[in-house]
Design a protein around this motif. Structure first.
Motif: not given
Length: 190
Positions: A34-41, A56-69
């Protein structure tokens, strides 16, 4: 984004006080697919932004930000909620957490946020806009330009978008918008 909407309706839970829990797939246990789908969008929505850094801000934004990065091959910086003893010169601001009902100090090293940066801010939620305003302040201190803000879920009824627009943010994208959590029932915007 249908996959996200479906997952919110399937696994999201409401708590009293306007809280939407998505800890089964976003901000405690995470669904990497799902994080990959979010990043692609987000890539699709911010294709012309010219961003050269994701913040982003720790901690909950890290996963989508890393995938996007990862997918954009851009560096990701996360604002820390506590200054490490090893950090040299830093930028600092204060924000209030709606969920935790407390104040946080956000810090970013001056080495990682500069006037050369065109920032794309990514986070899990847009509620009252406090996190976004904190990033606006840090970027202004650094002389960095914010080219966009992306949120996985926006709680429209909490008016955070208006605060960010009033602060000068022109490109805001939310992948799922919650109209209401009244009666502890999730109502998503079509």
């Amino acid at each position: 984004m249908k996959a996200l909407y479906d997952r919110i309706m399937q696994d999201g839970r409401c708590l009293d006080g306007g809280i939407l829990k998505v800890d089964r797939f976003i901000n405690h246990q995470m669904d990497p697919y799902l994080m990959k789908q979010v990043a692609v969008e987000f890539i699709r929505r911010f294709a012309d932004s010219g961003a050269n850094k994701i913040v982003t801000i720790e901690a909950s934004g890290i996963a989508p930000a890393i995938m996007l990065g990862y997918l954009l091959e851009l560096p990701v910086v996360f604002a820390k909620k506590k200054k490490p003893s090893t950090m040299g010169e830093f930028l600092v601001t204060q924000i209030r957490s709606f969920t935790k009902q407390r104040e946080y100090t956000l810090v970013v090293s001056r080495d990682y946020l500069t006037s050369e940066d065109k920032v794309l801010f990514i986070d899990d939620f847009l509620a009252y806009g406090n996190a976004g305003l904190g990033i606006v302040d840090l970027c202004r201190q650094a002389g960095a330009e914010i080219v966009g803000m992306g949120f996985i879920i926006e709680k429209e009824f909490q008016q955070g978008r208006k605060l960010l627009i009033d602060a000068g943010i022109r490109h805001i994208e939310s992948l799922a918008i919650v109209e209401s959590l009244e009666g502890n029932k999730i109502k998503l915007k079509d």
